[in-house]
Write a protein that holds these residues in place. Structure first.
Motif, PDB file in Angstrom:
ATOM      1  N   PRO A  63      39.824  37.433  42.758  1.00 11.16           N
ATOM      2  CA  PRO A  63      38.696  38.232  42.301  1.00 11.16           C
ATOM      3  C   PRO A  63      39.097  39.109  41.121  1.00 11.16           C
ATOM      4  N   TYR A  71      34.824  46.388  42.740  1.00 10.23           N
ATOM      5  CA  TYR A  71      33.993  46.490  43.943  1.00 10.23           C
ATOM      6  C   TYR A  71      33.017  45.326  44.038  1.00 10.23           C
ATOM      7  N   GLN A  72      32.354  45.022  42.950  1.00  5.54           N
ATOM      8  CA  GLN A  72      31.386  43.922  42.949  1.00  5.54           C
ATOM      9  C   GLN A  72      32.072  42.597  43.284  1.00  5.54           C
ATOM     10  N   SER A  73      33.286  42.409  42.814  1.00  6.03           N
ATOM     11  CA  SER A  73      34.002  41.155  43.043  1.00  6.03           C
ATOM     12  C   SER A  73      34.457  40.965  44.484  1.00  6.03           C
ATOM     13  N   ILE A  74      34.806  42.052  45.157  1.00  8.95           N
ATOM     14  CA  ILE A  74      35.311  41.906  46.537  1.00  8.95           C
ATOM     15  C   ILE A  74      34.262  42.192  47.592  1.00  8.95           C
ATOM     16  N   ASN A  75      33.102  42.671  47.209  1.00  9.17           N
ATOM     17  CA  ASN A  75      32.071  43.027  48.185  1.00  9.17           C
ATOM     18  C   ASN A  75      31.313  41.783  48.653  1.00  9.17           C
ATOM     19  N   THR A  76      32.059  40.856  49.222  1.00 11.00           N
ATOM     20  CA  THR A  76      31.482  39.635  49.784  1.00 11.00           C
ATOM     21  C   THR A  76      32.176  39.362  51.116  1.00 11.00           C
ATOM     22  N   ALA A  77      31.561  38.544  51.920  1.00 10.44           N
ATOM     23  CA  ALA A  77      32.156  38.175  53.211  1.00 10.44           C
ATOM     24  C   ALA A  77      33.470  37.421  53.018  1.00 10.44           C
ATOM     25  N   LYS A  78      33.672  36.831  51.858  1.00  8.75           N
ATOM     26  CA  LYS A  78      34.924  36.120  51.597  1.00  8.75           C
ATOM     27  C   LYS A  78      36.111  37.077  51.605  1.00  8.75           C
ATOM     28  N   TYR A  79      35.949  38.282  51.066  1.00 16.00           N
ATOM     29  CA  TYR A  79      37.056  39.220  50.929  1.00 16.00           C
ATOM     30  C   TYR A  79      37.044  40.363  51.940  1.00 16.00           C
ATOM     31  N   ASN A  81      35.717  41.643  55.709  1.00 20.18           N
ATOM     32  CA  ASN A  81      35.119  41.356  57.005  1.00 20.18           C
ATOM     33  C   ASN A  81      34.934  42.697  57.714  1.00 20.18           C
ATOM     34  N   SER A  88      40.218  40.821  56.946  1.00 21.31           N
ATOM     35  CA  SER A  88      39.672  40.832  55.581  1.00 21.31           C
ATOM     36  C   SER A  88      40.716  40.296  54.620  1.00 21.31           C
TER      37      SER A  88
END
Length: 125
Positions: A63, A71-79, A81, A88
């Motif tokens: 990311p 923040y925008q790059s990691i604010n997903t379920a991929k990064y 939990n 996570s």
């Protein structure tokens, strides 16, 4: 021959005496209470900036952990939990001692800050 032994003995004494041993104490991992409010901007982002952003940036590896996009790059379920923060990817993949990541790793203290931040809901604050 006697002079050679004397020189060799003197060399060994000086060589052993010149050795300096720096014993590194184990890193203390802070016990950060979940109740202590951590901030993404002041507690977490500096960790990414110092350890990750040189490779994980715009145009680099995902990311994107540059200050403007982290923040925008990691604010997903991929990064992240939020149900099981320890799993996570942003925490577990590069925590100290992880064998899955071959580059920079967080120190134990840095990893603890990231984990507690996730446990607190991983807010962009």
């Amino acid at each position: 021959m006697k002079n050679l032994k004397l020189l060799l003995g003197l060399f060994l004494v000086l060589a052993v005496g010149a050795c300096e041993y720096d014993f590194v104490a184990p890193e203390e991992i802070p016990d950060i209470p979940v109740e202590e409010d951590l901030s993404f901007a002041t507690d977490v982002l500096p960790i990414f900036t110092a350890n990750c952003a040189s490779c994980h940036n715009s145009g680099g590896r995902a990311p994107d952990l540059s200050a403007a996009n982290a923040y925008q790059s990691i604010n997903t379920a991929k990064y992240i939990n939020r149900d099981n923060p320890e799993s996570s990817l942003i925490y577990s993949y590069v925590k100290a001692g992880a064998s899955t990541h071959t580059h920079a790793q967080y120190t134990g203290a840095q990893g603890q800050y990231i984990l507690v931040w996730i446990q607190q809901g991983a807010q962009n604050n």
